[in-house]
Design a protein around this motif. Structure first.
Motif, PDB file in Angstrom:
ATOM      1  N   ILE A 276       0.866  -1.186   0.000  1.00 53.57           N
ATOM      2  CA  ILE A 276       0.000   0.000   0.000  1.00 53.57           C
ATOM      3  C   ILE A 276       0.901   1.235   0.000  1.00 53.57           C
ATOM      4  O   ILE A 276       1.862   1.310   0.767  1.00 53.57           O
ATOM      5  CB  ILE A 276      -0.916   0.028   1.253  1.00 53.57           C
ATOM      6  N   GLU A 277       0.567   2.177  -0.857  1.00 54.04           N
ATOM      7  CA  GLU A 277       1.361   3.411  -0.955  1.00 54.04           C
ATOM      8  C   GLU A 277       0.800   4.440   0.027  1.00 54.04           C
ATOM      9  O   GLU A 277      -0.406   4.724   0.001  1.00 54.04           O
ATOM     10  CB  GLU A 277       1.213   3.915  -2.390  1.00 54.04           C
ATOM     11  N   LEU A 278       1.653   4.974   0.910  1.00 55.42           N
ATOM     12  CA  LEU A 278       1.191   5.992   1.864  1.00 55.42           C
ATOM     13  C   LEU A 278       1.986   7.284   1.653  1.00 55.42           C
ATOM     14  O   LEU A 278       3.168   7.364   2.002  1.00 55.42           O
ATOM     15  CB  LEU A 278       1.358   5.495   3.308  1.00 55.42           C
ATOM     16  N   HIS A 279       1.330   8.262   1.058  1.00 53.97           N
ATOM     17  CA  HIS A 279       1.986   9.533   0.758  1.00 53.97           C
ATOM     18  C   HIS A 279       1.511  10.626   1.716  1.00 53.97           C
ATOM     19  O   HIS A 279       0.509  10.472   2.404  1.00 53.97           O
ATOM     20  CB  HIS A 279       1.668   9.948  -0.684  1.00 53.97           C
ATOM     21  N   ALA A 280       2.239  11.746   1.675  1.00 56.47           N
ATOM     22  CA  ALA A 280       1.885  12.862   2.572  1.00 56.47           C
ATOM     23  C   ALA A 280       1.262  14.020   1.802  1.00 56.47           C
ATOM     24  O   ALA A 280       1.626  14.278   0.647  1.00 56.47           O
ATOM     25  CB  ALA A 280       3.133  13.337   3.297  1.00 56.47           C
ATOM     26  N   ASN A 281       0.358  14.726   2.470  1.00 54.25           N
ATOM     27  CA  ASN A 281      -0.164  16.001   1.957  1.00 54.25           C
ATOM     28  C   ASN A 281       0.656  17.113   2.597  1.00 54.25           C
ATOM     29  O   ASN A 281       0.871  17.095   3.817  1.00 54.25           O
ATOM     30  CB  ASN A 281      -1.619  16.214   2.384  1.00 54.25           C
ATOM     31  N   ILE A 282       1.084  18.082   1.803  1.00 51.78           N
ATOM     32  CA  ILE A 282       1.818  19.213   2.389  1.00 51.78           C
ATOM     33  C   ILE A 282       1.243  20.537   1.881  1.00 51.78           C
ATOM     34  O   ILE A 282       0.586  20.574   0.838  1.00 51.78           O
ATOM     35  CB  ILE A 282       3.342  19.164   2.090  1.00 51.78           C
ATOM     36  N   GLU A 283       1.511  21.591   2.640  1.00 51.58           N
ATOM     37  CA  GLU A 283       1.099  22.928   2.202  1.00 51.58           C
ATOM     38  C   GLU A 283       2.300  23.748   1.723  1.00 51.58           C
ATOM     39  O   GLU A 283       2.168  24.593   0.860  1.00 51.58           O
ATOM     40  CB  GLU A 283       0.427  23.692   3.343  1.00 51.58           C
ATOM     41  N   LEU A 284       3.453  23.495   2.317  1.00 49.74           N
ATOM     42  CA  LEU A 284       4.638  24.311   2.007  1.00 49.74           C
ATOM     43  C   LEU A 284       5.868  23.408   1.934  1.00 49.74           C
ATOM     44  O   LEU A 284       5.879  22.332   2.552  1.00 49.74           O
ATOM     45  CB  LEU A 284       4.844  25.342   3.124  1.00 49.74           C
ATOM     46  N   PRO A 285       6.925  23.836   1.226  1.00 49.01           N
ATOM     47  CA  PRO A 285       8.142  23.015   1.173  1.00 49.01           C
ATOM     48  C   PRO A 285       8.680  22.687   2.560  1.00 49.01           C
ATOM     49  O   PRO A 285       9.250  21.616   2.766  1.00 49.01           O
ATOM     50  CB  PRO A 285       9.130  23.894   0.384  1.00 49.01           C
ATOM     51  N   ALA A 286       8.454  23.588   3.512  1.00 43.95           N
ATOM     52  CA  ALA A 286       8.976  23.350   4.870  1.00 43.95           C
ATOM     53  C   ALA A 286       8.304  22.154   5.547  1.00 43.95           C
ATOM     54  O   ALA A 286       8.763  21.701   6.601  1.00 43.95           O
ATOM     55  CB  ALA A 286       8.763  24.607   5.719  1.00 43.95           C
ATOM     56  N   ASP A 287       7.225  21.631   4.965  1.00 40.76           N
ATOM     57  CA  ASP A 287       6.541  20.482   5.576  1.00 40.76           C
ATOM     58  C   ASP A 287       7.200  19.147   5.217  1.00 40.76           C
ATOM     59  O   ASP A 287       6.818  18.104   5.759  1.00 40.76           O
ATOM     60  CB  ASP A 287       5.067  20.418   5.110  1.00 40.76           C
ATOM     61  N   VAL A 288       8.156  19.171   4.269  1.00 38.50           N
ATOM     62  CA  VAL A 288       8.733  17.902   3.792  1.00 38.50           C
ATOM     63  C   VAL A 288       9.445  17.105   4.900  1.00 38.50           C
ATOM     64  O   VAL A 288       9.235  15.895   5.008  1.00 38.50           O
ATOM     65  CB  VAL A 288       9.663  18.137   2.578  1.00 38.50           C
ATOM     66  N   PRO A 289      10.271  17.740   5.752  1.00 38.22           N
ATOM     67  CA  PRO A 289      10.962  16.932   6.771  1.00 38.22           C
ATOM     68  C   PRO A 289       9.995  16.115   7.623  1.00 38.22           C
ATOM     69  O   PRO A 289      10.250  14.954   7.927  1.00 38.22           O
ATOM     70  CB  PRO A 289      11.699  17.980   7.617  1.00 38.22           C
ATOM     71  N   GLU A 290       8.851  16.720   7.974  1.00 41.77           N
ATOM     72  CA  GLU A 290       7.886  15.987   8.804  1.00 41.77           C
ATOM     73  C   GLU A 290       7.318  14.787   8.035  1.00 41.77           C
ATOM     74  O   GLU A 290       7.106  13.709   8.610  1.00 41.77           O
ATOM     75  CB  GLU A 290       6.761  16.928   9.236  1.00 41.77           C
TER      76      GLU A 290
END
Ligand code: PEP
Ligand code: MG
Length: 576
Positions: A276-290
């Motif tokens: 199963i593929e689990l991806h993240a939703n982000i609002e800003l580039p700064a959210d990538v580390p989380e």
């Protein structure tokens, strides 16, 4: 005296801290203490904002076409007069100095005083000029928002990191700005459970409650409060036993979260071995580390419109390119699905609500993009250029008709042709997908599967539009039901039809991050989820415990059920 307020919990967990009351970002500005050595800078910021508005008004004047009614020029003159008057240009500066406060707050204090005086005026015509004063102040507020302002230092000592933000309402733009501050929790009087404000609050992974109705009136600055985001309960001024009980629950919750972190690098597979593929939703580039910290194997939804909020100008091609490239590089070859800007409705680039009769049904998302071809082209060029730095996909929001899709694909082709002409590289195999979030698109899916590389189901809007329930309005939030048979059948239908057409389909609405719905979606055949980072590990844990073969018959039963109690019973069975 201790008391309890109930609302709708939008993000779970427990926070215990001191209330910080903020008012609406526009006219009810938040108040910050400005240290005396920064008062000069703060006054300068206000002076610059006033100058910006002066120049804007001159631009408005220059744009008045010859032969236009005289009132047009008179309106600009009046606004320039209001702006230049010492009541706005001098008094707020004095307030900054006297009260050691930020410019927005000083302006608000002065506006309130002015408006009170207007109310006493007998002459109806003069009284009407009140709205002109408000408009001018709004312009200055907006200009201030575009200038780096004084940000209060994080509180030190006992209250540090434990502040509970209490507001009547917050726009998504406000909330994303608060990402830079450390708050332990958000409480708002208004808002629906999947309003964009709630969606962003959830991304902060702190307990949040909306629709509390009177929290701002009842809670006082600095008062001790307990927030139970899971139950949607706020306890104000708790007694010692309540405090002890919630401290215990908070520790248990934190312990659970720490245990979950161990799953970060475990591959998401069901018990019967389906990946199963689990991806993240982000609002800003700064959210990538989380996202990476929580084991995301890609970015399934980058809500690019957040790059356009909280500023007075538009991000140009290079600025956008840098943001998209940053995410592509940081994700290190993992897929990054960037949605073209979904502005309009409750997300506006100027932070103000548009006065359209029906914002959710109006000019938003792809509809807005297509009416602003230059702005859209700028974004498409930036996206294409960034595609050389990783695995970038383009996602188009809110498609409803074949006509919109054709126009969008033509705009992408135009952007590519422009780059070709200039010899600028981009990924020639870049994939283009569409969000399925309008029932019309779900029911006429062939229109989209024929021409798109992938689909992503936006359940937040799909539910809103299917059930005719405004996702931002807490007065109807009890009717917002992901388990409504119509919603379930639409979702299952999209997954089935896309599967038959061999078009990959993901789901990126809030349903993807609701662990109570993970098994149901797996049973419908969903293999690709995208959610805020905060939910990734919970959902992964649920995937690891699930056996698809056992889930499927129950999923089929749920699609046939129409009685809400039966549906909830079946869901319980699915999750047991
Ligand atoms: C949705 O509608 O489900 C979605 C993911 O998009 P947004 O919440 O940004 O409208
Ligand atoms: Mg949407």
């Amino acid at each position: 005296m201790s008391f309890t307020i109930h609302g709708i919990g939008v993000s779970g967990g427990i926070a215990i801290g001191h209330a910080h009351i903020v008012s609406h970002a526009r006219l009810e500005a938040a108040r910050y203490v400005v240290p005396s050595h920064q008062v000069g800078d703060e006054s300068l910021r206000l002076a610059e904002a006033i100058r910006t508005v002066h120049d804007e008004l001159e631009e408005v004047r220059a744009a008045i076409p010859p032969g236009a009614p005289e009132e047009f020029g008179a309106f600009v003159n009046l606004h320039q007069m209001i702006l230049a008057d010492s009541t706005l240009s001098v008094v707020p500066r004095k307030i900054i100095e006297d009260e050691l406060c930020n410019a927005e707050w000083a302006l608000k204090v002065q506006l309130d005083a002015l408006l009170a005086r207007f109310d006493e005026i007998e002459d109806a015509y003069l009284r009407e000029r009140k709205s002109d004063v408000i408009q001018v102040v709004e312009r200055v507020m907006k200009a201030l928002a575009g200038q780096p302002g004084y940000l209060p230092p994080p509180p030190s000592g006992e209250n540090a990191d434990n502040r509970i933000l209490v507001a009547r309402d917050l726009s998504p733009a406000d909330v994303v700005q608060f990402k830079r501050h450390q708050f332990a929790s958000f409480l708002t009087d208004l808002g629906g459970v999947t309003s964009h404000t709630a969606v962003v609050a959830r991304s902060l992974n702190i307990p949040s409650i909306v629709a509390l109705h009177s929290a701002r009136q009842l809670i006082r600055e600095n008062e001790l409060v307990i927030v139970d985001g899971t139950q949607g309960v706020v306890i104000v001024d708790p007694d010692s036993p309540a405090l002890a009980e919630y401290r215990l629950r908070q520790n248990e919750f934190d312990l659970e979260r720490r245990k979950l972190r161990r799953l970060r690098d475990t591959r998401a597979r069901t018990l019967d071995g389906v990946a199963i593929e689990l991806h993240a939703n982000i609002e800003l580039p700064a959210d990538v580390p989380e996202a990476k910290d929580n084991g995301a194997t890609g970015i399934g939804l980058f809500r690019s419109e957040f790059l356009f909020l909280n500023r007075s100008d538009l991000p140009d091609e290079d600025e956008q390119f840098e943001a998209y490239r940053r995410v592509a590089i940081d994700m290190d070859g993992l897929p990054v699905t960037i949605r073209t800007y979904d502005l309009g409705a409750d997300k506006n680039d100027d932070g103000l609500e548009r006065r359209t009769p029906n914002p959710a049904l109006g000019l938003r998302a792809i509809r807005l993009c297509l009416t602003e071809p230059r702005r859209f082209l700028t974004q498409l060029r930036a996206l294409l250029r960034a595609s050389c730095y990783g695995k970038v996909n383009i996602l188009v929001p809110m498609l409803a008709s074949a006509f919109e899709l054709d126009q969008t694909l033509a705009a992408i082709a135009l952007a590519k042709a422009g780059l070709d002409e200039e010899g600028i590289a981009y990924d020639r195999g870049i994939k283009v997908g569409g969000m399925i979030e309008v029932p019309a698109a779900a029911l006429a899916l062939g229109m989209f599967t024929r021409k798109l590389d992938f689909l992503s189901i936006g359940t937040n809007d799909l539910i809103q539009y299917t059930l005719a329930v405004d996702r931002t309005d807490d007065a109807v939030s009890h009717l917002y039901d992901p388990l409504h048979p119509a919603v379930l059948n639409l979702i299952a239908g999209i997954i089935r039809t896309a599967g038959k057409s061999r078009v990959p389909v993901a789901l990126c609405g809030e349903m993807a991050g609701d662990v109570m719905l993970t098994r149901l979606l797996l049973a419908f055949g969903l293999r690709h989820f995208s959610m805020h980072s905060a939910h990734l590990l919970d959902v992964k844990q649920q995937v690891l415990r699930s056996n698809l073969a056992q889930l499927k018959p129950l999923g089929a039963k749920m699609l046939r059920a129409t009685d809400p109690a039966r549906l909830r019973g079946l869901l319980e069975e699915l999750n047991s």
